[in-house]
Write a protein that holds these residues in place. Sequence first.
Motif, PDB file in Angstrom:
ATOM      1  N   LEU A  45      -7.888  -1.970  11.569  1.00 22.11           N
ATOM      2  CA  LEU A  45      -7.070  -0.798  11.879  1.00 22.11           C
ATOM      3  C   LEU A  45      -6.113  -0.460  10.745  1.00 22.11           C
ATOM      4  CD1 LEU A  45      -6.248  -1.612  15.614  1.00 22.11           C
ATOM      5  CD2 LEU A  45      -7.821   0.149  14.766  1.00 22.11           C
ATOM      6  N   TYR A  46      -5.805  -1.458   9.907  1.00 20.62           N
ATOM      7  CA  TYR A  46      -4.891  -1.238   8.788  1.00 20.62           C
ATOM      8  C   TYR A  46      -5.615  -1.239   7.440  1.00 20.62           C
ATOM      9  CZ  TYR A  46      -0.509  -1.408  11.397  1.00 20.62           C
ATOM     10  OH  TYR A  46       0.536  -1.107  12.236  1.00 20.62           O
ATOM     11  N   ARG A  47      -6.943  -1.141   7.478  1.00 26.90           N
ATOM     12  CA  ARG A  47      -7.706  -1.152   6.236  1.00 26.90           C
ATOM     13  C   ARG A  47      -7.330   0.043   5.356  1.00 26.90           C
ATOM     14  NH1 ARG A  47     -10.468  -5.502   5.301  1.00 26.90           N
ATOM     15  NH2 ARG A  47     -11.770  -5.292   7.155  1.00 26.90           N
ATOM     16  N   GLY A  48      -7.023  -0.230   4.093  1.00 26.66           N
ATOM     17  CA  GLY A  48      -6.674   0.848   3.174  1.00 26.66           C
ATOM     18  C   GLY A  48      -5.228   1.301   3.285  1.00 26.66           C
ATOM     19  N   LEU A  49      -4.356   0.467   3.880  1.00 28.53           N
ATOM     20  CA  LEU A  49      -2.967   0.880   4.129  1.00 28.53           C
ATOM     21  C   LEU A  49      -2.160   1.111   2.860  1.00 28.53           C
ATOM     22  CD1 LEU A  49      -0.450   1.314   5.940  1.00 28.53           C
ATOM     23  CD2 LEU A  49      -0.127  -1.170   5.920  1.00 28.53           C
ATOM     24  N   LEU A  50      -2.341   0.261   1.843  1.00 25.92           N
ATOM     25  CA  LEU A  50      -1.455   0.305   0.680  1.00 25.92           C
ATOM     26  C   LEU A  50      -1.394   1.690   0.048  1.00 25.92           C
ATOM     27  CD1 LEU A  50       0.381  -1.087  -1.349  1.00 25.92           C
ATOM     28  CD2 LEU A  50      -1.667  -1.740  -2.658  1.00 25.92           C
ATOM     29  N   CYS A  51      -2.551   2.276  -0.196  1.00 28.63           N
ATOM     30  CA  CYS A  51      -2.575   3.586  -0.846  1.00 28.63           C
ATOM     31  C   CYS A  51      -1.870   4.655  -0.006  1.00 28.63           C
ATOM     32  CB  CYS A  51      -4.020   3.975  -1.141  1.00 28.63           C
ATOM     33  SG  CYS A  51      -4.178   5.441  -2.177  1.00 28.63           S
ATOM     34  N   PRO A  52      -2.199   4.789   1.286  1.00 24.92           N
ATOM     35  CA  PRO A  52      -1.487   5.795   2.076  1.00 24.92           C
ATOM     36  C   PRO A  52      -0.018   5.462   2.328  1.00 24.92           C
ATOM     37  CG  PRO A  52      -3.058   4.617   3.438  1.00 24.92           C
ATOM     38  CD  PRO A  52      -3.351   4.249   2.026  1.00 24.92           C
ATOM     39  N   LEU A  53       0.343   4.178   2.299  1.00 23.61           N
ATOM     40  CA  LEU A  53       1.750   3.814   2.453  1.00 23.61           C
ATOM     41  C   LEU A  53       2.552   4.348   1.274  1.00 23.61           C
ATOM     42  CD1 LEU A  53       3.885   2.238   4.094  1.00 23.61           C
ATOM     43  CD2 LEU A  53       3.338   0.242   2.681  1.00 23.61           C
ATOM     44  N   LEU A  54       2.041   4.096   0.066  1.00 24.48           N
ATOM     45  CA  LEU A  54       2.687   4.649  -1.123  1.00 24.48           C
ATOM     46  C   LEU A  54       2.603   6.171  -1.113  1.00 24.48           C
ATOM     47  CD1 LEU A  54       1.352   2.149  -3.825  1.00 24.48           C
ATOM     48  CD2 LEU A  54       3.609   2.167  -2.735  1.00 24.48           C
ATOM     49  N   GLY A  55       1.438   6.664  -0.629  1.00 21.23           N
ATOM     50  CA  GLY A  55       1.259   8.109  -0.553  1.00 21.23           C
ATOM     51  C   GLY A  55       2.209   8.758   0.428  1.00 21.23           C
TER      52      GLY A  55
END
Length: 310
Positions: free
Chosen positions: A74-84
């Motif tokens: 459910l949190y896969r790929g979070l880092l990029c959108p978090l910074l985004g």
Amino acid sequence: MASETSKAAPAPAAGSLSSGARDLFAGMMAGFAVKLIEYPLDTIKVLQQTMGERYTGAWDCLRTTYHGGGIVALYRGLLCPLLGSMAECATLFVSYGAMKKTLGVDEDNATLTNPVPMWKYYIAGAGSGCCSAFVLTPVELVKCRLQVQSGAAAAGVAASARVYSGPLDCVMHILRHEGPTGLWRGNFSCLAREIPGNLAWFGAYELVLRSIQVARGYERKKDVPVGWSALAGSAAGVAYWGVPFPADTVKSLQQTDARFANRGFADVFGTVLREDGVHGLYRGAGITCARAAPGHALLFFAYELADRFL
């Protein structure tokens, strides 16, 4: 995916941050907080938009994804959108403040009898959406591809080979195979979502705050207690997603489905409408609006709180 009370906040004391710097840092803090809370539901939204035929609804999608990969899926790929999200909110708040200044909005001196015209908020919101789309498109491209890869694996889809090992690998893969312009695939669709979406977002927020100000007799906008920003923010979140959701569906398909990779907005829109009807354009809208109400309530409250302490 709103910087108004920052303008409504008391004038900064000598030596404190400028209004633009407050918008920047308060926006980053708000973006960080809200993305951590809402990201799992965003994953479900994207999976419904791009693989909707595999699920009977949002709950089935959530259950299948969780059982297939746990909370990590459910949190896969979070880092990029978090910074985004931090960059997006900072861009939105700063550009919204700049647009209001350009339009001559003076919230410090506006009163109940001499309020800021609502149309100025609408125009400022639309302008901020134009700026945010160029920040958001590459971020959402990476986010969507990682979410779809994870969702396909969790659903047991045949030939769901692991293409990307993480956000950076996804970016490098796009640059190698599609060139720099590949990172902005779906940018027109993002603009088609962000311009009307942010007009609705800021417009709804300001309209609710104005209603509260009038109903409770607060002379100036900055007199409205910060807690009311959560109510106004929840209305803004639903308005943001409810108005331009079909454009978001088109963007997600352009960014993740090879069938639509080199096709224009109108072509993809027409194909979805022809094959799946209006329902296909709004697949995932329910869970998105459900997540938007509390998520954007938190976003605006966090922004206003941070803004008043900076």
